[in-house]
Design an enzyme around this catalytic site. Structure first.
Site, mmCIF file in Angstrom:
data_model
loop_
_atom_site.group_PDB
_atom_site.id
_atom_site.type_symbol
_atom_site.label_atom_id
_atom_site.label_comp_id
_atom_site.label_asym_id
_atom_site.label_seq_id
_atom_site.Cartn_x
_atom_site.Cartn_y
_atom_site.Cartn_z
ATOM 1 N N HIS A 133 0.818 -1.221 0.000
ATOM 2 C CA HIS A 133 0.000 0.000 0.000
ATOM 3 C C HIS A 133 0.848 1.266 0.000
ATOM 4 O O HIS A 133 0.360 2.330 0.346
ATOM 5 C CB HIS A 133 -0.953 -0.007 1.202
ATOM 6 N N CYS A 143 5.092 18.587 -9.741
ATOM 7 C CA CYS A 143 6.450 18.440 -10.276
ATOM 8 C C CYS A 143 7.064 17.079 -9.921
ATOM 9 O O CYS A 143 8.108 16.721 -10.460
ATOM 10 C CB CYS A 143 7.354 19.577 -9.788
ATOM 11 N N CYS A 162 3.794 22.423 -2.451
ATOM 12 C CA CYS A 162 5.192 22.109 -2.761
ATOM 13 C C CYS A 162 6.108 23.310 -2.571
ATOM 14 O O CYS A 162 5.808 24.393 -3.058
ATOM 15 C CB CYS A 162 5.252 21.623 -4.205
HETATM 16 ZN ZN ZN Z 1 6.144 20.702 -6.967
#
Ligand code: ZN
Length: 260
Positions: A133, A143, A162
């Site tokens: 899993h 990205c 991010c």
């Molecule tokens: Zn990113």
């Protein structure tokens, strides 16, 4: 059964398991949620589990809160659920994780197949781990870069973003409800089970997918099930009703491996 007889029976079972570990080279350990509860991580379905605690607390069932469609369509609610239920602070490998790593280091050909995503087998030092899993890494959906937990920046809605591309959502490297298992991991796990001399299944009741569909590939007759709760489907197995770390501690009284 009185306590004395229970104790004697368990001693004999542990002795049998110890002999099998000594006599066999290729050992597969198939672990369910009960392996992680030894380390203090709550499971999903038991009476103190995440599912039971959260029914009726959110507008959707826990499976839906943790589904890929919730992540995509309502990330604010998804991450609220994740923060409140799925983050467990600083968790360390339990004795069972460390024992398996020591067994592998002693020269046995040990493969771990796990349904858990906490990364504790790897943290303990096991080299050959099939994570059905997924694991505890996180990455950016835009990205693709791996992002450490402390690098994630929460936006105004509490959604982790991010730090590299600034906009992508960060998700766990786990198989979510609504997603398929990784076919390479599945075939690697099946291959290990098909070649095993000794199969130890632990911390799962065996009546839930995918445990049963995997262990059917085991061709041998040295099949051990360790679980705190009774199990329904374990034909021909040696069933030890006890905690996993407790059983391995008793096994290691004979093996005397250096468990760190
Ligand atoms: Zn990113």
């Amino acid at each position: 059964m009185d306590e004395g007889r229970r104790f004697n029976r368990m001693q004999n079972q542990v002795l049998q398991l110890t002999k099998w570990i000594q006599q066999n080279q290729r050992i597969v350990f198939f672990g369910g949620a009960g392996v992680s509860t030894d380390a203090g991580i709550p499971d999903f379905r038991s009476k103190d589990g995440i599912y039971t605690k959260n029914r009726n607390k959110y507008p959707y069932e826990p499976e839906e809160m943790l589904s890929v469609s919730m992540l995509l369509n309502n990330p604010r609610l998804h991450f609220q659920f994740v923060r409140e239920n799925m983050e467990h602070g600083d968790i360390q490998p339990a004795y069972s994780h460390r024992f398996l790593a020591a067994l592998e280091a002693s020269g046995k050909d040990v493969a771990v197949v796990t349904q858990n995503t906490d990364g504790l087998h790897q943290a303990a030092g096991s080299q050959n781990v099939w994570v059905l899993h997924g694991d505890n890494r996180r990455y950016c959906m835009a990205c693709g870069k791996t992002v450490e937990k402390n690098q994630a920046q929460l936006d105004d809605e509490g959604i982790p973003r991010c730090p590299y591309c600034q906009e992508g959502i960060i998700r766990g490297n786990v198989v979510m409800f609504g997603e398929n298992l990784d076919s390479k991991v599945v075939s690697g796990a099946i291959d290990a089970i098909a070649k095993a001399d000794l199969l130890i299944v632990a911390g799962t009741s065996l009546n839930v997918y995918p445990a049963v569909s995997f262990i059917q590939y085991y061709p041998g007759d040295r099949f051990v099930v360790i679980n705190k709760e009774p199990v329904v489907q374990a034909p021909g197995s040696l069933f030890i009703q006890a905690g996993i770390s407790e059983v391995f501690q008793q096994v290691n009284e004979t093996l005397a491996l250096p468990v760190s």
